[in-house]
Structures are given as C-alpha cells and as structure tokens.
Motif scaffolding. Structure first.
Motif, PDB file in Angstrom:
ATOM      1  N   LEU A  79      61.393  17.379  46.706  1.00 18.83           N
ATOM      2  CA  LEU A  79      62.029  17.655  45.417  1.00 18.83           C
ATOM      3  C   LEU A  79      63.512  17.991  45.613  1.00 18.83           C
ATOM      4  O   LEU A  79      64.379  17.434  44.941  1.00 18.83           O
ATOM      5  CB  LEU A  79      61.294  18.814  44.735  1.00 18.83           C
ATOM      6  CG  LEU A  79      61.897  19.308  43.427  1.00 18.83           C
ATOM      7  CD1 LEU A  79      61.738  18.253  42.341  1.00 18.83           C
ATOM      8  CD2 LEU A  79      61.235  20.607  42.990  1.00 18.83           C
ATOM      9  N   ILE A 100      57.061  23.330  41.311  1.00 19.39           N
ATOM     10  CA  ILE A 100      57.265  21.889  41.508  1.00 19.39           C
ATOM     11  C   ILE A 100      57.309  21.179  40.156  1.00 19.39           C
ATOM     12  O   ILE A 100      58.162  20.333  39.908  1.00 19.39           O
ATOM     13  CB  ILE A 100      56.175  21.310  42.420  1.00 19.39           C
ATOM     14  CG1 ILE A 100      56.347  21.898  43.834  1.00 19.39           C
ATOM     15  CG2 ILE A 100      56.242  19.790  42.475  1.00 19.39           C
ATOM     16  CD1 ILE A 100      55.178  21.745  44.718  1.00 19.39           C
ATOM     17  N   GLU A 128      60.446  19.113  38.971  1.00 18.31           N
ATOM     18  CA  GLU A 128      60.383  17.682  38.631  1.00 18.31           C
ATOM     19  C   GLU A 128      60.863  17.458  37.204  1.00 18.31           C
ATOM     20  O   GLU A 128      61.555  16.477  36.917  1.00 18.31           O
ATOM     21  CB  GLU A 128      58.948  17.156  38.785  1.00 18.31           C
ATOM     22  CG  GLU A 128      58.460  17.089  40.232  1.00 18.31           C
ATOM     23  CD  GLU A 128      59.236  16.099  41.095  1.00 18.31           C
ATOM     24  OE1 GLU A 128      59.917  15.205  40.541  1.00 18.31           O
ATOM     25  OE2 GLU A 128      59.188  16.235  42.334  1.00 18.31           O
ATOM     26  N   ALA A 133      58.075  11.489  38.526  1.00 17.85           N
ATOM     27  CA  ALA A 133      58.006  12.886  38.090  1.00 17.85           C
ATOM     28  C   ALA A 133      56.670  13.161  37.402  1.00 17.85           C
ATOM     29  O   ALA A 133      55.982  14.139  37.709  1.00 17.85           O
ATOM     30  CB  ALA A 133      59.158  13.198  37.153  1.00 17.85           C
TER      31      ALA A 133
END
Lengths: 123, 515
Positions: free
Chosen positions: A17, B314, B318, B335
């Motif tokens: 990420l 996360i 995203e 994503a």
C-alpha cells in the motif's frame, strides 16, 4: 540528491500500500525501500544512507522499541517516524524521542504529510 | 420574574448519603453482630428462666416435704411421750388425760415446773425440746370432738382443725391444708389407737408463712436479676462479636480499595482466628485470579483491537489511495479487490473470536454425541484430498479397520482437523508430503498430521497454541487457528501435542479419550 525512505513493517499488505501510495502522490523523486524483516533492515541501514525510516512498533520477531534503539545507535542522526495501530500517546510512551509518530488507522495521506514535513525540516 | 433553578421543587429523591444512613440503620438491626448478640441473649434468657423454674419447684417441694417430716416427727414424739407417761403411771384414763394435758397445754412452762421431780421433770423437758410453742396442737376424738388443744388456738381455729380430721384405717398420717385468716396451715392427722380400740387423732398444724415468704423473696430476687444478667450478656456479647468481626471490617476496607481499581492490594493474614485466615486466603486468591483475568482481558482486547485495526487501516489506505486524482479503472479494481479481501479477513477474525468465546464460556455449545471416530476421520481425510490437489501435495492416509468411539461434536472436530490440515498444507512446499495417521493408544485415540515443511522454531513451539500468537512468517495469520484447534481438543477432554525440528517438518498429534 534523492532522499531515501525505508519502510519497516512485517505486514506485506501495508508495504504494498505504501509503495503505491508514495508513487501516486508524486514523491517518486524519493527512493522507497520496503523491508518486512527488521534484521535485513538493520543491515540495510548500515550499508546504505537512509534519510527517513518508517518503523512499525509491533513486529513478531523483534521488539520495535529495541529495534529503534539499535537504529539510533548505528546512526543517531537518522529520522525515525514510529508507525503503529497503537494510539499516538501509547507510541510516545514506548518510544519517547522519535522524530514523528503515526497512527496507521489515520489513513496514509497523513503519513505522506508527516514524511514530507520531516524531509522539509531536514533541509 | 427571575428564573431561579433552586426554587424548582423536584420530587424528593433520596440522596446517596441519606440512602446510606438509612441502610446503615437497617443494617444495624440486620447485622451479624446484632443477630449473634441477640441470639446469645435469648438463649441465656431461656436457660435462666427454665433453670429458675426448676429451682423454684425443687425448693418449694423440699421445703414442703421438710415441713411434713417435721410435723410427723413432732406428732410421733408427742405420742411417744404420752405413751411413756401412761406406761409409767399405769393405763388409767386419768393418766392419759393428765399426760395429754401436760403435753399439750402445759408444755414449755419452765418456771412453773420447779416443783416437779424425777421422771416427770425429765419428761417435761423432753417435750420442751420439741419446741411446740410455734405449732398448733389439737387432740381430736374419732367423733371429731376436741379433747385438748394448745393454748394458742382459739375456738374458731379449733373448729376449723376439727373439720380437717381424717383418720386413716391403716394408721397412716394424713396431711391437710387449711386456709385460716389469710394464712395457710399445714395439718398432720396422726392417728393413735389406745386400749386396742378407740381412736383419737393428734392434729399438729404449722403455718406455712415462713415457706411462702422465703419462696416469694427468692422469686423476687431471681426476677430482678434475670434482666440484669441479660443486659450484661448483651453488652458483653456485643464486645465479643466486635472483637471477632474486626478482621471482616479490614477485609471490607481492602475490598473497597480494590473496588476503586487497585487490584494489586492484598490482605495480610494476621493473628486472627484460623477461620478468618482461611477467609483472607480465599479472598486474596480471588483477587489474584481477578487481577490475572483483568490482565488477560486487557491483553486480549489489545490483541483484538490490533488485529481488527490492521485490516481497517488497509481498507482506509486503499480507499484514500483510490480517491486521489488521476487513478484509473485498474487502480479502482485493485483497491476494491483488496478492500473485499480485508473485509472477509475481518469477518473471519470476528467469527473465530465469537466461536472461541462460545467454547470458553458456554459449555452447552458443543453438541456432544457418541460417534464412530474412524468413520468420521476417514471422511475428513477424503475431503482433504481436494485441498492438497492445488499444491500437488501427496497425501498419505493410514486409518485402521476397527471401530473406535468417542464422544464429540463432529462439526467442531471437523474444524479442529481441517485447521491442522490447512496449516500443514500452508507450510508444505509444492509436491511435498502430508501424512494422516489414526492410532489407538490405550484409552485414547491419537491422530497425527505430519508435514514435511520447514518446521517450527523452538521459540514458536512453546507459544504456538496461544491465542493471537503469530510467528514471524509472512503468512502465519492472525494466530487463532491453532488456538481454536487446541480449545476444541480441550472441550473434548483431549489435547494436542506438537513435535518439530526446523527444516524437518512438523507433527501435530491430537489425543481424544475413547468411550
């Protein structure tokens, strides 16, 4: 001269990420290096010149605090942003003298801001 | 009008302080100390009352029997004296008359007897020794006529005496009670036969007043002293109860400190009674357990928070990344894919935690039934063939052809074995080998799941079954799978052991008791 950012986190999803994030926000003028293993990261810090380390405090193999102290011992000038899902006051208790603190759940844009701040102050 | 909140009249509710003082007042009456003291006082009171009644009865009975005996002795002696006189002087009516007259009328006349001589004088003195001036003496004929009477009797009393005459045919004394002028007189009717035929009766009466007075005084002093003794008992009881209960007050104040949040407090066992020290020990043990479980809960919730925060981090990352400018469809797809995956991860964690808490705290949750374990495990191992196909892992199954029964919940046991098998598959390289064995060992059945993966580190081996323990491996997961397996084994009164050397694979052995 390109600045080097080292991200140390045991969670590969987080590393992925951050990689994509820094690329997207146009900080690609900096080198982003991600390391899931703290031992490898230590070796890397010894070998290469790193400007900012984003350090996860909770990793299975090594205590984040100890790892921070070891990093500082190798290079007292190193800027370290402590990163964790712990709230910031708890992080501050664990590592009192870090350059910055980042609560992972606050979203990655905030991380980018913090890194940028540290680098600006650096210059 | 100026608004003044203080003027508003609310319905009066009890302040905590009032409530406290009210409950204290109630507690005072309802307290252990009060109850013990009141009980002791009541018991002492009952004992004293019963004791006093028994004592009163014995005393009264003894005094009355004594009086009867004394009357009988007097009557016998008077009779003997008369007989002696008659024997000496000859059996003439004159002698008898004289003897009776002397015995009854003239007894205790020292001064007038100076003229008496010899036998007569000695006889008179013998009568004196009987101390007859306190009693009433009457000689009654069998026809209820008074022959002679003592001087202290008037005619009315004599008539009353005569009404009580009763001559027993067997020559036994008959006792009678007479109420005369507010006093009770006890009368003995002592029958005398003279000349072989004619009867007369010596009546001797004595006032019972001394006995009544004595008993009354005794009763009064007893009735006054019982309340005094009870009051004293109550206060002494309170003192003793306070002394006995003083450790409880200390325990209470410690408990209050603990209630304020300081779980590190402990009571010190002092020079108390053994029972109190037992209580203190039990109390301390309870606090220690509480402290441990509080610590455990703290650690647990910190783990849960961490494990749930990571996927959320996360998801947020995203989402933020996808909302940046200049993202393309590919970025959005990726994503969304990651967000979906993390959402599923979170759901799995939450479901696992709920499952574990049910196993931990609801013993009725597993539906235990007697089951053919060999048959069950054969099914499980056949189903796991599908799982190993993807990594082209060789699955070796060794199950004996016998019937082994265990008591268990097949759904949970299935989960236990699939957790172990999935774990083995995760750590076994492609084209590796997994062995499933089922063996009967004494009163247990042992299932082993052996892989030839990279094995488990020594430091991980000790903690591998702990909740949220995850090794350093990238794909080690949250640390609930093996804990669930081990909890299920425990619920089935079994256990799991693990044997492993680094780079030499790992063997998980599940032991379950056979029915």
């Amino acid at each position: 001269m390109r600045k080097k950012i080292l991200v140390v986190d045991d969670d590969q999803r987080i590393l992925n990420l951050y990689m994509r994030l820094f690329e997207a926000v146009g900080l690609s003028m900096f080198d982003i290096v991600t390391m899931p293993d703290p031992y490898l990261a230590t070796e890397y810090v010894l070998r290469e010149k790193v400007d900012v380390v984003i350090l996860d405090l909770r990793m299975p193999k090594v205590n984040g605090q100890k790892f921070y102290e070891a990093l500082k011992e190798y290079n007292p000038e190193l800027k370290v942003i402590v990163s964790s899902v712990y709230p910031i006051d708890k992080q501050r208790k664990m590592v009192p003298d870090a350059t910055g603190y980042y609560d992972k759940s606050c979203g990655p844009i905030q991380l980018v801001e913090k890194v940028a701040n540290v680098l600006v102050n650096c210059n | 009008m100026k608004f003044s909140p203080r003027k508003i009249q609310f319905k009066k509710t009890e302040s905590p302080k009032e409530k406290k003082s009210k409950s204290r007042r109630f507690q005072r009456r309802n307290s252990f100390k009060f109850e013990v003291t009141a009980l002791i006082t009541l018991v002492v009171g009952i004992i004293l009352m019963v004791f006093s009644c028994v004592l009163y009865w014995i005393l009264s009975h003894t005094l009355h029997v004594d009086m009867d005996n004394e009357l009988k002795i007097k009557a016998e002696t008077v009779n003997q004296a008369i007989r002696v006189y008659v024997d000496v002087r000859g059996e003439k009516p004159e002698s008898l008359k004289y003897a009776i007259e002397k015995a009854v009328v003239e007894e205790n006349l020292h001064n007038t007897r100076w003229w008496m001589f010899g036998f007569q004088r000695r006889w008179s003195e013998q009568l004196d020794d009987l101390d007859l001036d306190e009693v009433y003496i009457n000689f009654a004929s069998s026809k209820k006529a008074s022959l002679f009477r003592s001087k202290n009797m008037d005619s009315e009393l004599t008539n009353q005496f005569l009404t009580q005459v009763e001559i027993d045919v067997n020559n036994k004394s008959v006792f009678k009670n007479l109420n005369f002028n507010d006093q009770r007189i006890r009368i003995i009717n002592y029958p005398v036969s003279y000349d072989g035929e004619s009867y007369y009766c010596i009546q001797i009466g004595a006032s019972q007043r001394p006995i009544v007075v004595l008993l009354e005084n005794w009763l009064k002093s007893t009735l006054y002293s019982i309340p005094a003794v009870l009051i004293l008992t109550f206060f002494v009881g309170q003192l003793f109860a306070s002394r006995i209960l003083s450790p409880i007050q200390k325990i209470t104040s410690t408990a209050k400190t603990i209630a304020d949040g300081d779980l590190s407090m402990r009571m010190e066992a002092q020079d108390y009674y053994v029972e109190m020290n037992y209580l203190i020990d039990a109390f301390n043990e309870m606090i220690e357990r509480l402290e441990r479980s509080f610590h455990h809960i703290e650690e647990f919730s910190s783990h849960v928070a961490h494990e749930l925060k990571t996927p959320l981090t996360i998801i947020r990352g995203e989402t933020e990344l996808a909302s940046l400018e200049g993202r393309n469809t590919e970025d959005y797809k990726r994503a969304l894919g990651i967000i979906l995956e993390e959402t599923e991860n979170m759901l799995t964690i939450i479901e696992d935690l709920l499952f574990l808490s049910k196993l931990d705290y609801r013993p009725e949750f597993p539906q235990m039934k007697k089951m053919d374990f060999v048959e069950f495990f054969r099914e499980v191992s056949e189903q796991s063939r599908i799982l190993v196909n993807e990594k082209k892992i060789q699955l070796l199954i060794d199950i004996p052809n016998e019937k082994i029964f265990v008591i268990g919940d097949s759904v949970h046991l299935r989960r236990l074995f699939f957790n172990l098998i999935n774990n083995a598959i995760k750590y076994t390289p492609s084209q590796g080998k997994i062995q499933l064995n089922l063996v009967r060992k004494n009163k247990e059945v042992m299932v082993s799941v052996k892989d030839n993966g990279r094995g488990i580190n020594k430091e991980d081996l000790e903690n591998i079954f702990e909740r949220f323990y995850s090794s350093n491996d990238e794909d080690s997961g949250v640390g609930l799978g093996l804990n669930i397996a081990s909890t299920i084994a425990k619920v089935h009164k079994g256990h799991i052991e693990v044997v492993s050397l680094p780079n030499d694979g790992a063997t998980f052995q599940v032991f379950l008791p056979i029915v």
